[in-house]
Design a protein around this motif. Structure first.
Motif, short mmCIF file in Angstrom:
data_model
loop_
_atom_site.label_atom_id
_atom_site.label_comp_id
_atom_site.label_asym_id
_atom_site.label_seq_id
_atom_site.Cartn_x
_atom_site.Cartn_y
_atom_site.Cartn_z
N ALA A 163 0.84 -1.20 0.00
CA ALA A 163 0.00 0.00 0.00
C ALA A 163 0.88 1.25 0.00
O ALA A 163 1.86 1.32 0.73
N ASN A 164 0.52 2.20 -0.85
CA ASN A 164 1.32 3.42 -0.96
C ASN A 164 0.46 4.53 -1.57
O ASN A 164 -0.51 4.25 -2.28
N PRO A 165 0.82 5.78 -1.31
CA PRO A 165 -0.02 6.88 -1.80
C PRO A 165 0.14 7.19 -3.28
O PRO A 165 -0.60 8.01 -3.81
N ILE A 166 1.09 6.54 -3.95
CA ILE A 166 1.32 6.84 -5.37
C ILE A 166 0.41 5.99 -6.27
O ILE A 166 -0.28 6.52 -7.15
N SER A 167 0.37 4.69 -6.04
CA SER A 167 -0.39 3.83 -6.95
C SER A 167 -1.73 3.37 -6.39
O SER A 167 -2.57 2.84 -7.13
N ASP A 168 -1.97 3.54 -5.10
CA ASP A 168 -3.23 3.08 -4.50
C ASP A 168 -4.43 3.75 -5.16
O ASP A 168 -4.43 4.95 -5.42
N GLY A 169 -5.44 2.94 -5.44
CA GLY A 169 -6.69 3.46 -5.97
C GLY A 169 -6.71 3.70 -7.46
O GLY A 169 -7.74 4.13 -8.00
N LEU A 170 -5.61 3.41 -8.16
CA LEU A 170 -5.57 3.64 -9.61
C LEU A 170 -5.99 2.42 -10.41
O LEU A 170 -6.06 2.48 -11.64
N GLY A 171 -6.26 1.32 -9.73
CA GLY A 171 -6.71 0.11 -10.43
C GLY A 171 -5.57 -0.60 -11.12
O GLY A 171 -4.39 -0.37 -10.83
N GLU A 172 -5.92 -1.48 -12.05
CA GLU A 172 -4.90 -2.26 -12.76
C GLU A 172 -4.15 -1.36 -13.75
O GLU A 172 -4.75 -0.59 -14.49
N PHE A 173 -2.84 -1.48 -13.73
CA PHE A 173 -2.01 -0.70 -14.65
C PHE A 173 -1.99 -1.35 -16.03
O PHE A 173 -1.97 -2.59 -16.13
N PRO A 174 -1.98 -0.56 -17.10
CA PRO A 174 -1.84 -1.13 -18.44
C PRO A 174 -0.45 -1.76 -18.62
O PRO A 174 0.48 -1.47 -17.86
N VAL A 175 -0.32 -2.59 -19.63
CA VAL A 175 0.95 -3.26 -19.88
C VAL A 175 2.01 -2.26 -20.32
O VAL A 175 1.70 -1.21 -20.89
N ILE A 176 3.26 -2.61 -20.03
CA ILE A 176 4.40 -1.90 -20.57
C ILE A 176 5.21 -2.87 -21.43
O ILE A 176 5.02 -4.09 -21.34
N LEU A 177 6.10 -2.35 -22.24
CA LEU A 177 6.80 -3.17 -23.23
C LEU A 177 8.30 -3.31 -22.96
O LEU A 177 9.03 -3.81 -23.81
N GLY A 178 8.72 -2.90 -21.78
CA GLY A 178 10.13 -3.04 -21.41
C GLY A 178 10.43 -2.25 -20.16
O GLY A 178 9.62 -1.43 -19.71
N TYR A 179 11.60 -2.51 -19.59
CA TYR A 179 11.97 -1.85 -18.34
C TYR A 179 13.46 -2.03 -18.10
O TYR A 179 14.14 -2.79 -18.79
N GLN A 180 13.95 -1.32 -17.10
CA GLN A 180 15.34 -1.43 -16.68
C GLN A 180 15.46 -2.44 -15.53
O GLN A 180 14.63 -2.44 -14.62
N ASP A 181 16.48 -3.29 -15.58
CA ASP A 181 16.72 -4.26 -14.52
C ASP A 181 17.70 -3.64 -13.53
O ASP A 181 18.91 -3.61 -13.77
N VAL A 182 17.18 -3.12 -12.44
CA VAL A 182 18.00 -2.46 -11.42
C VAL A 182 17.85 -3.22 -10.10
O VAL A 182 16.98 -4.08 -9.95
N THR A 183 18.69 -2.87 -9.12
CA THR A 183 18.66 -3.53 -7.83
C THR A 183 18.29 -2.52 -6.75
O THR A 183 18.98 -1.51 -6.59
N PRO A 184 17.19 -2.74 -6.02
CA PRO A 184 16.82 -1.79 -4.97
C PRO A 184 17.84 -1.79 -3.84
O PRO A 184 18.37 -2.84 -3.46
N LYS A 185 18.11 -0.63 -3.28
CA LYS A 185 19.01 -0.53 -2.13
C LYS A 185 18.29 -0.99 -0.86
O LYS A 185 17.05 -1.01 -0.80
N VAL A 186 19.05 -1.32 0.14
CA VAL A 186 18.50 -1.91 1.36
C VAL A 186 17.45 -1.01 2.00
O VAL A 186 16.40 -1.48 2.43
N ALA A 187 17.71 0.28 2.06
CA ALA A 187 16.80 1.19 2.76
C ALA A 187 15.66 1.70 1.89
O ALA A 187 14.87 2.54 2.33
N SER A 188 15.54 1.22 0.66
CA SER A 188 14.52 1.71 -0.26
C SER A 188 13.19 1.00 -0.04
O SER A 188 13.11 -0.03 0.66
#
Length: 248
Positions: A163-188
């Motif tokens: 749960a978060n204030p950015i994406s909550d309540g927006l419903g299902e997101f449409p598809v995307i066609l690519g993305y970056q493979d990154v590694t989240p930091k420990v405190a993120s």
């Protein structure tokens, strides 16, 4: 609403047309963020677009210049554009390291978002080259020193992971066609994933906030379905509001 500087998300294309014996060449400036600019301005944000070819000379040179803005967005613009101004590359003179300047600004309370693309994070053939830079220090993710793109022509659907204030309540997101493979930091905080990889990641850096959106804001990774999504502008507006401290 926030005052925003969006740097990048434009390119210049050169086309040569061959017509029998003869040919001619034309050059065209193309803007990839027109839809985003219109959406954000329509929601009340004050957004300045600094086109990619203007970044080397006109991206802010001082903390005072950066302090004009609440949020800086880097989108499809590589690290070289911030370090190789004319004075450095053509003149061989020392200059301000604006990647380090941007880090200082964020740690003092500024806010930074990086959106994905062929010249974001690692980027195509690693040419965006944010690995081992001051920007990687403050981003909520670590950046690969090589090509980090994952093409998904079949379409993949973003998923909210908490749960978060950015994406909550927006419903299902449409598809995307690519993305970056990154590694989240420990405190993120990983707020969204796609194909079990981090998609929307947030963190703090000193007194400031940072956000990594690991796909594009426009085609081709942002599918036509995503561009036509009724919550397209609202989603990015919320990213900006969170960065500016207007969302918890």
């Amino acid at each position: 609403m926030a005052k925003v500087l969006l740097a990048g998300e434009s390119w210049i294309s050169t086309t040569t047309e061959y017509k029998g014996y003869d040919s001619f060449t034309s050059t065209k400036l193309e803007i990839g963020c027109d839809d985003l600019l219109q959406a954000l301005r329509g929601l009340g944000h004050n957004v300045t677009h600094l086109r990619a070819h203007d970044v080397p000379e006109h991206f802010p040179w001082t903390l005072a210049d950066l302090n004009q803005y609440d949020v800086i967005i880097l989108s499809d613009i590589g690290s070289n554009s911030f370090t190789l101004s004319n004075g450095v590359f053509a003149g061989g003179n020392p200059s301000v390291n604006r990647l380090e300047l941007l880090k200082q600004w964020v740690e003092a309370g500024g806010s930074l978002m990086m959106a994905g693309g062929y010249l974001s994070f690692g980027g195509f053939e690693g040419k965006a080259h944010y690995h081992n830079t001051p920007i990687e220090d403050i981003l909520p993710v670590t950046v690969a020193p090589y090509d980090d793109r994952v093409e998904a022509p079949q379409g993949v659907t973003p998923q909210t992971t908490q749960a978060n204030p950015i994406s909550d309540g927006l419903g299902e997101f449409p598809v995307i066609l690519g993305y970056q493979d990154v590694t989240p930091k420990v405190a993120s905080q990983v707020l969204m994933t796609v194909a079990d990889k981090p998609l929307l990641v947030t963190a703090t850096a000193g007194k400031g906030r940072t956000l990594a959106y690991n796909t594009d804001i426009a085609p081709h990774w942002a599918s036509q379905e995503f561009m036509a999504w009724s919550h397209y502008g609202e989603f990015f507006s919320r990213c900006i509001q969170w960065l500016a401290g207007d969302l918890a």
